[in-house]
Design a protein around this motif. Sequence first.
Motif, PDB file in Angstrom:
ATOM      1  N   GLU A  87     -51.845 -24.411  43.601  1.00  0.00           N
ATOM      2  CA  GLU A  87     -50.751 -24.746  44.498  1.00  0.00           C
ATOM      3  C   GLU A  87     -49.849 -23.445  44.528  1.00  0.00           C
ATOM      4  O   GLU A  87     -49.155 -23.097  45.430  1.00  0.00           O
ATOM      5  CB  GLU A  87     -50.034 -25.989  44.086  1.00  0.00           C
ATOM      6  N   ALA A  88     -49.476 -23.243  43.181  1.00  0.00           N
ATOM      7  CA  ALA A  88     -48.698 -22.024  43.142  1.00  0.00           C
ATOM      8  C   ALA A  88     -49.037 -20.658  43.788  1.00  0.00           C
ATOM      9  O   ALA A  88     -48.383 -19.947  44.505  1.00  0.00           O
ATOM     10  CB  ALA A  88     -48.431 -21.665  41.542  1.00  0.00           C
ATOM     11  N   ALA A  89     -50.410 -20.303  43.611  1.00  0.00           N
ATOM     12  CA  ALA A  89     -51.149 -19.322  44.265  1.00  0.00           C
ATOM     13  C   ALA A  89     -50.761 -19.344  45.890  1.00  0.00           C
ATOM     14  O   ALA A  89     -50.649 -18.398  46.483  1.00  0.00           O
ATOM     15  CB  ALA A  89     -52.480 -19.157  43.866  1.00  0.00           C
ATOM     16  N   TYR A  90     -51.243 -20.809  46.313  1.00  0.00           N
ATOM     17  CA  TYR A  90     -51.003 -20.954  47.727  1.00  0.00           C
ATOM     18  C   TYR A  90     -49.683 -20.387  48.185  1.00  0.00           C
ATOM     19  O   TYR A  90     -49.609 -19.737  49.119  1.00  0.00           O
ATOM     20  CB  TYR A  90     -51.701 -22.165  48.070  1.00  0.00           C
ATOM     21  N   ILE A  91     -48.671 -21.128  47.633  1.00  0.00           N
ATOM     22  CA  ILE A  91     -47.204 -20.724  48.018  1.00  0.00           C
ATOM     23  C   ILE A  91     -46.939 -19.309  47.897  1.00  0.00           C
ATOM     24  O   ILE A  91     -46.449 -18.838  48.894  1.00  0.00           O
ATOM     25  CB  ILE A  91     -46.392 -21.864  47.345  1.00  0.00           C
ATOM     26  N   LEU A  96     -44.679 -16.398  50.221  1.00  0.00           N
ATOM     27  CA  LEU A  96     -43.507 -15.492  49.766  1.00  0.00           C
ATOM     28  C   LEU A  96     -43.857 -14.137  49.699  1.00  0.00           C
ATOM     29  O   LEU A  96     -42.881 -13.267  50.078  1.00  0.00           O
ATOM     30  CB  LEU A  96     -43.476 -16.307  48.485  1.00  0.00           C
ATOM     31  N   LEU A  97     -45.090 -13.544  49.325  1.00  0.00           N
ATOM     32  CA  LEU A  97     -45.442 -12.122  49.067  1.00  0.00           C
ATOM     33  C   LEU A  97     -45.135 -11.324  50.352  1.00  0.00           C
ATOM     34  O   LEU A  97     -45.506 -11.764  51.387  1.00  0.00           O
ATOM     35  CB  LEU A  97     -46.874 -11.957  48.681  1.00  0.00           C
ATOM     36  N   PRO A 121     -44.660 -13.091  55.799  1.00  0.00           N
ATOM     37  CA  PRO A 121     -44.324 -14.150  55.030  1.00  0.00           C
ATOM     38  C   PRO A 121     -43.296 -15.142  55.816  1.00  0.00           C
ATOM     39  O   PRO A 121     -42.731 -14.946  56.903  1.00  0.00           O
ATOM     40  CB  PRO A 121     -43.599 -13.532  53.872  1.00  0.00           C
ATOM     41  N   VAL A 122     -43.004 -16.466  55.069  1.00  0.00           N
ATOM     42  CA  VAL A 122     -42.295 -17.367  55.987  1.00  0.00           C
ATOM     43  C   VAL A 122     -40.799 -16.751  56.099  1.00  0.00           C
ATOM     44  O   VAL A 122     -40.230 -16.974  57.370  1.00  0.00           O
ATOM     45  CB  VAL A 122     -42.219 -18.581  55.393  1.00  0.00           C
ATOM     46  N   GLU A 285     -53.647 -11.114  60.376  1.00  0.00           N
ATOM     47  CA  GLU A 285     -52.748 -12.065  60.515  1.00  0.00           C
ATOM     48  C   GLU A 285     -52.848 -13.151  59.119  1.00  0.00           C
ATOM     49  O   GLU A 285     -53.775 -13.737  58.818  1.00  0.00           O
ATOM     50  CB  GLU A 285     -53.181 -12.961  61.585  1.00  0.00           C
ATOM     51  N   ARG A 286     -51.450 -13.528  58.461  1.00  0.00           N
ATOM     52  CA  ARG A 286     -51.528 -14.341  57.243  1.00  0.00           C
ATOM     53  C   ARG A 286     -51.846 -15.798  57.819  1.00  0.00           C
ATOM     54  O   ARG A 286     -52.334 -16.449  56.984  1.00  0.00           O
ATOM     55  CB  ARG A 286     -50.043 -14.148  56.858  1.00  0.00           C
TER      56      ARG A 286
END
Length: 343
Positions: A87-91, A96-97, A121-122, A285-286
């Motif tokens: 979950e942390a890696a996904y976010i 974020l990166l 990123p978002v 594309e992310r």
Amino acid sequence: MAAPPVPVLCSASPCRITTHLAPPAFRTVAAARPQALPFVLCVEQRVGPSARARAPFAAKRGGGGEVSAEAPDGTRALLQAALWGAEAAYILWLFLLPYAPVRRKKIESVASISIFVQGDPVWAISQATISDLIGLSLNFFFVLPLLNSVGVHLLESPLLHPMAEGLFNLVLAWTLLFAPLLFTDCRRDRYKGSLDVLWGFQMFLTNTFLIPYMAIRLNGPEADRSPPRRSQLGSVMVNGAPAVGAVGGLVCVLSIVWAFSGRGDSGFGGIAERWQYLQSYLFSERLAYAFLWDMFLYSVFQPWLIGDNLRNVKADAAGLVSVVRFVPVVGLVAYLLCLEEED
């Protein structure tokens, strides 16, 4: 002369002697041989209603009934740590990166080099990405493109690459198929939030919300837990599971067909050109490789959840579902089509 009453010995506990008049055929024999009193042994087999009654649906579907065997504490803790790490890696990676690092092999070289995949990123999403998301959403399950193709033009379908449309709708259709599975999960009571909200976010946002659920459902059971009340949405999804399976499965097939042959008159090329576009799309594309993450996670979570809930499947289909659950999409469609009806 009346025949003497014939005693009948019954094995019921406590033993009791009952009498009744012998039938006419016995009367002659009894008169001639009064000393020979036939004894008839009556054996009663008493089976309580609980032994014949079918297991309650709540016990089969979890929440107050028996549940699948719990994993050892060490294994459970390890799985939960892995899920929270994912979950942390996904976010971090997808949201974020500034750039999401991956490794890709160069075509002209044997060596593998590190590159940074482009994509917003978002916190810095571009207007172009927002426009693509709106266009893909308008083409949800290919409703608008198909209506336009038969001459219905109440609203024009945004013209997007069919590979992007196919990938988008494949993930959404697969997410739809997960709804009845979540609402029949034998461990769903471990999750204290709303499954309606969780699945809604999963369906219309990202897979970020399913990973925590998979970790939370591994928590130990509560001694005083009560059966969770199923929501109206949950009841609709469970009662209509075969229809959900049919619709979701058909859209998944249509997504693959559309990706390689849809919009054939719009200049998107043949299979080779579309495949080349897909490779470029995934590494530029992310949003695109977020879909890849989702499909990978679904391929892991699907057999896991179905395996924990095989008791929900009709007995004569459990073997088949147990085997095909490892096949992406197909196993989930089989689970929904073979789901046992509620009493």
